[in-house]
Motif scaffolding. Structure first.
Motif, mmCIF file in Angstrom:
data_model
loop_
_atom_site.group_PDB
_atom_site.id
_atom_site.type_symbol
_atom_site.label_atom_id
_atom_site.label_comp_id
_atom_site.label_asym_id
_atom_site.label_seq_id
_atom_site.Cartn_x
_atom_site.Cartn_y
_atom_site.Cartn_z
ATOM 1 N N GLU A 91 84.023 44.954 32.570
ATOM 2 C CA GLU A 91 84.285 46.318 33.007
ATOM 3 C C GLU A 91 85.695 46.683 32.531
ATOM 4 O OE1 GLU A 91 83.088 47.924 36.916
ATOM 5 O OE2 GLU A 91 82.640 45.839 37.405
ATOM 6 N N TYR A 92 85.903 47.956 32.273
ATOM 7 C CA TYR A 92 87.189 48.420 31.752
ATOM 8 C C TYR A 92 88.141 48.695 32.914
ATOM 9 C CZ TYR A 92 90.369 51.076 28.709
ATOM 10 O OH TYR A 92 91.455 51.534 27.998
ATOM 11 N N GLU A 93 88.681 47.633 33.469
ATOM 12 C CA GLU A 93 89.610 47.769 34.583
ATOM 13 C C GLU A 93 90.508 46.543 34.651
ATOM 14 O OE1 GLU A 93 87.090 45.955 38.325
ATOM 15 O OE2 GLU A 93 86.774 48.065 37.867
ATOM 16 N N ARG A 97 91.752 46.130 31.013
ATOM 17 C CA ARG A 97 92.248 47.440 30.560
ATOM 18 C C ARG A 97 93.656 47.303 29.987
ATOM 19 N NH1 ARG A 97 90.662 52.829 32.983
ATOM 20 N NH2 ARG A 97 91.983 54.352 31.922
ATOM 21 N N VAL A 100 93.479 45.408 26.569
ATOM 22 C CA VAL A 100 92.978 46.238 25.478
ATOM 23 C C VAL A 100 94.086 47.151 24.959
ATOM 24 C CG1 VAL A 100 91.418 48.145 24.900
ATOM 25 C CG2 VAL A 100 90.551 46.152 26.143
ATOM 26 N N ASP A 224 85.455 48.403 20.875
ATOM 27 C CA ASP A 224 86.293 47.798 21.905
ATOM 28 C C ASP A 224 85.982 48.344 23.293
ATOM 29 O OD1 ASP A 224 87.318 50.255 21.112
ATOM 30 O OD2 ASP A 224 89.398 49.701 21.478
ATOM 31 N N VAL A 225 85.901 49.676 23.429
ATOM 32 C CA VAL A 225 85.693 50.279 24.742
ATOM 33 C C VAL A 225 84.620 51.364 24.650
ATOM 34 C CG1 VAL A 225 86.756 51.593 26.613
ATOM 35 C CG2 VAL A 225 88.081 49.831 25.433
ATOM 36 N N THR A 227 83.450 54.524 26.828
ATOM 37 C CA THR A 227 83.774 55.382 27.982
ATOM 38 C C THR A 227 82.640 56.392 28.156
ATOM 39 O OG1 THR A 227 85.199 56.667 26.493
ATOM 40 C CG2 THR A 227 86.268 55.066 27.926
ATOM 41 N N ALA A 253 84.526 46.248 26.575
ATOM 42 C CA ALA A 253 84.664 46.738 27.938
ATOM 43 C C ALA A 253 83.930 48.058 28.117
ATOM 44 C CB ALA A 253 86.134 46.906 28.295
ATOM 45 N N ARG A 254 83.239 48.179 29.251
ATOM 46 C CA ARG A 254 82.505 49.411 29.602
ATOM 47 C C ARG A 254 83.211 50.093 30.747
ATOM 48 N NH1 ARG A 254 80.243 53.790 30.709
ATOM 49 N NH2 ARG A 254 78.007 54.185 30.430
ATOM 50 N N ALA A 255 83.628 51.349 30.522
ATOM 51 C CA ALA A 255 84.301 52.116 31.551
ATOM 52 C C ALA A 255 83.308 52.599 32.601
ATOM 53 C CB ALA A 255 85.033 53.305 30.931
#
Length: 255
Positions: A91-93, A97, A100, A224-225, A227, A253-255
């Motif tokens: 997860e993008y946190e 985060r 990245v 990379d991400v 969103t 990473a998945r936001a």
């Protein structure tokens, strides 16, 4: 061969004594854990609990839910998605985060190796049994690539073939293609744009430029991400227009 591996281990051991690893966030000395590749860059305190990607989520776009079972989200039910399935390593946190941002905007390329290993583990979990023919990194426009000096998406996949051989003992059933898909429009940064503005910004931004078209081939995009997903959707649309079959997306990473 055994002697060679022992020699490499000795070299790494001596190197870690002479050049001890330091946490990229707080600067204290760290000890690596083979089970957690990011431990090569962050101490245990700063890293905390890695925000792994898992259920419950949308079975198509990968959007996380706070509770319940895996199912299609409202957006994916309303409109047929151009990307068949999106999956991620994290997860993008939290520390991911922050890491990245260090990797992408501050050029901390030491993060590339642990990131690629976490991404490969995500590939093994979500796509190893899928019939994939090509793996493509999301390309940067040549101007942005020249300014940044590297394409972070390429760095995430450059060693995937070697990692596959190491894990499974065989060459992968897919090939990596870094040239056929091009970003032909130099678009402004997506930062600060809402979903509709991002879609407009990336309209016709990608193009298949190889002479041989990807007719019927299933393609895995890597970025990379993820969103809003506008970048992957724009790239997937270009691939589908060129004749590709199913298009999937694997992101760090998945936001």
């Amino acid at each position: 061969m055994i002697t060679r591996f022992r020699h490499l281990s000795l070299v790494r051991g001596i190197s870690s004594l002479v050049f001890p690893d330091k946490c990229l966030k707080c600067g204290i000395y760290i000890r690596r854990s083979p089970e957690v590749p990011l431990s090569a860059c962050f101490c245990t305190a700063c890293m905390g609990r890695l925000p792994g990607f898992g259920s419950p989520f949308c079975t198509c776009c990968g959007r996380r839910f706070s509770a319940g079972d895996d199912h299609l989200c409202e957006s994916c039910l309303e409109k047929a998605p151009v990307v068949e399935r999106v999956r991620a390593a994290f997860e993008y946190e939290g520390i991911v985060r922050e890491a990245v941002a260090l990797f992408k905007y501050q050029g901390r390329l030491s993060l590339a190796r642990p990131f690629e290993r976490h991404l490969f583990e995500a590939y093994c979990t979500w796509f190893s049994k899928e019939d994939i023919h090509l793996i493509l990194p999301i390309p940067l426009h040549r101007k942005k690539s020249a300014k940044r000096g590297f394409n972070q998406s390429f760095l995430l996949i450059r060693n995937l073939m070697a990692l596959h051989r190491e894990r499974y003992g065989t060459p992968p059933p897919w090939t990596i293609d870094i040239r056929s898909l091009a970003r032909v429009r130099h678009t402004p940064s997506q930062t600060g744009l809402d979903e509709k503005e991002r879609e407009t910004n990336l309209a016709r931004a990608f193009e298949w430029q190889a002479r041989q078209r990807p007719e019927g081939k299933n393609i895995l995009l890597v970025d990379d991400v993820f969103t809003t997903g506008s970048t992957c959707r724009s790239a997937a649309s270009a691939l589908k227009s060129a004749g590709a079959g199913a298009v999937f997306a694997l992101v760090l990473a998945r936001a």
